[in-house]
Design a protein around this motif. Structure first.
Motif, PDB file in Angstrom:
ATOM      1  N   GLU A   1       2.972   0.384 -10.712  1.00 17.29           N
ATOM      2  CA  GLU A   1       1.823  -0.306 -10.138  1.00 17.29           C
ATOM      3  C   GLU A   1       1.923  -1.812 -10.369  1.00 17.29           C
ATOM      4  O   GLU A   1       1.656  -2.607  -9.469  1.00 17.29           O
TER       5      GLU A   1
ATOM      6  N   ASN B   1       2.352   1.681  -3.356  1.00 19.88           N
ATOM      7  CA  ASN B   1       1.318   1.989  -4.345  1.00 19.88           C
ATOM      8  C   ASN B   1       0.984   3.478  -4.382  1.00 19.88           C
ATOM      9  O   ASN B   1       0.281   3.938  -5.267  1.00 19.88           O
TER      10      ASN B   1
ATOM     11  N   ASP C   1      -4.637   6.373   0.259  1.00 22.52           N
ATOM     12  CA  ASP C   1      -4.417   6.494  -1.182  1.00 22.52           C
ATOM     13  C   ASP C   1      -5.467   7.420  -1.785  1.00 22.52           C
ATOM     14  O   ASP C   1      -6.659   7.146  -1.698  1.00 22.52           O
TER      15      ASP C   1
ATOM     16  N   THR D   1       0.837  -1.196   0.000  1.00 20.53           N
ATOM     17  CA  THR D   1       0.000   0.000   0.000  1.00 20.53           C
ATOM     18  C   THR D   1       0.877   1.252   0.000  1.00 20.53           C
ATOM     19  O   THR D   1       0.605   2.205  -0.736  1.00 20.53           O
TER      20      THR D   1
ATOM     21  N   THR E   1       4.399  -3.234  -7.998  1.00 16.71           N
ATOM     22  CA  THR E   1       3.818  -3.334  -6.658  1.00 16.71           C
ATOM     23  C   THR E   1       2.925  -4.557  -6.550  1.00 16.71           C
ATOM     24  O   THR E   1       2.935  -5.258  -5.534  1.00 16.71           O
ATOM     25  N   HIS E   2       2.172  -4.852  -7.586  1.00 13.24           N
ATOM     26  CA  HIS E   2       1.302  -6.031  -7.579  1.00 13.24           C
ATOM     27  C   HIS E   2       2.142  -7.308  -7.520  1.00 13.24           C
ATOM     28  O   HIS E   2       1.795  -8.250  -6.794  1.00 13.24           O
TER      29      HIS E   2
ATOM     30  N   LEU F   1      -5.099  -2.862  -6.322  1.00 16.76           N
ATOM     31  CA  LEU F   1      -4.180  -3.533  -5.406  1.00 16.76           C
ATOM     32  C   LEU F   1      -4.929  -4.533  -4.528  1.00 16.76           C
ATOM     33  O   LEU F   1      -4.444  -5.636  -4.275  1.00 16.76           O
TER      34      LEU F   1
ATOM     35  N   ARG G   1      -6.623   2.910  -8.165  1.00 16.40           N
ATOM     36  CA  ARG G   1      -5.325   2.266  -7.933  1.00 16.40           C
ATOM     37  C   ARG G   1      -5.400   1.399  -6.676  1.00 16.40           C
ATOM     38  O   ARG G   1      -4.928   0.270  -6.661  1.00 16.40           O
ATOM     39  N   CYS G   2      -6.002   1.913  -5.644  1.00 16.97           N
ATOM     40  CA  CYS G   2      -6.181   1.168  -4.399  1.00 16.97           C
ATOM     41  C   CYS G   2      -7.015  -0.085  -4.652  1.00 16.97           C
ATOM     42  O   CYS G   2      -6.682  -1.179  -4.194  1.00 16.97           O
TER      43      CYS G   2
END
Length: 143
Positions: free
Chosen positions: A77, A68, A123, A65, A80-81, A132, A128-129
């Protein structure tokens, strides 16, 4: 052939040319970046595995998080995933982490859960949140 038909054919031809150029350019770009992107993904997995040795699943989610919150670059992104998925696989389980997390096939419940969860966080980009959180759902409800 009427003037209208000629105009329509010219417009369709131009659209076809633009589409072909965009697809070709995208494929060329991917082919030039494929090795680099694979190396970055491998590095991100190694980093996540090392991080997972020091934390639990909730710690993985917290770190992902935090990561992100970057500049919104799509490649960041994706990294991050990759980090979150690898970290969750290797980290100690966190009791209650998956409690209340809906499965991906519960569409309306998923939307409501993600919105509520993202509104609680820091966020500023709910989309985007939400993307994730899909990784958390996959972790909690593997197929």
């Amino acid at each position: 052939m009427s003037k209208t038909v000629k105009i329509v054919l010219i417009v369709l031809g131009v659209l076809l040319l633009l589409s072909t150029t965009c697809v070709g350019g995208g494929l060329w770009w991917l082919s030039t970046k494929a090795e680099s992107m694979k190396a970055q993904g491998d590095e991100m997995r190694r980093e996540a595995e090392a991080f997972a040795e020091t934390t639990d699943a909730a710690g993985c989610l917290d770190e992902a998080t935090r990561r992100n919150l970057g500049d919104g670059n799509i490649l960041d992104e994706v990294r991050t995933h990759v980090f979150l998925a690898a970290c969750l696989r290797g980290a100690r389980p966190t009791e209650g982490l998956c409690e209340g997390v809906p499965s991906m096939n519960q569409i309306l419940t998923t939307v409501k859960w993600r919105l509520a969860r993202c509104q609680q966080g820091s966020d500023p980009d709910p989309e985007r949140c939400s993307r994730l959180l899909a990784k958390l759902q996959e972790h909690c409800h593997p197929r």
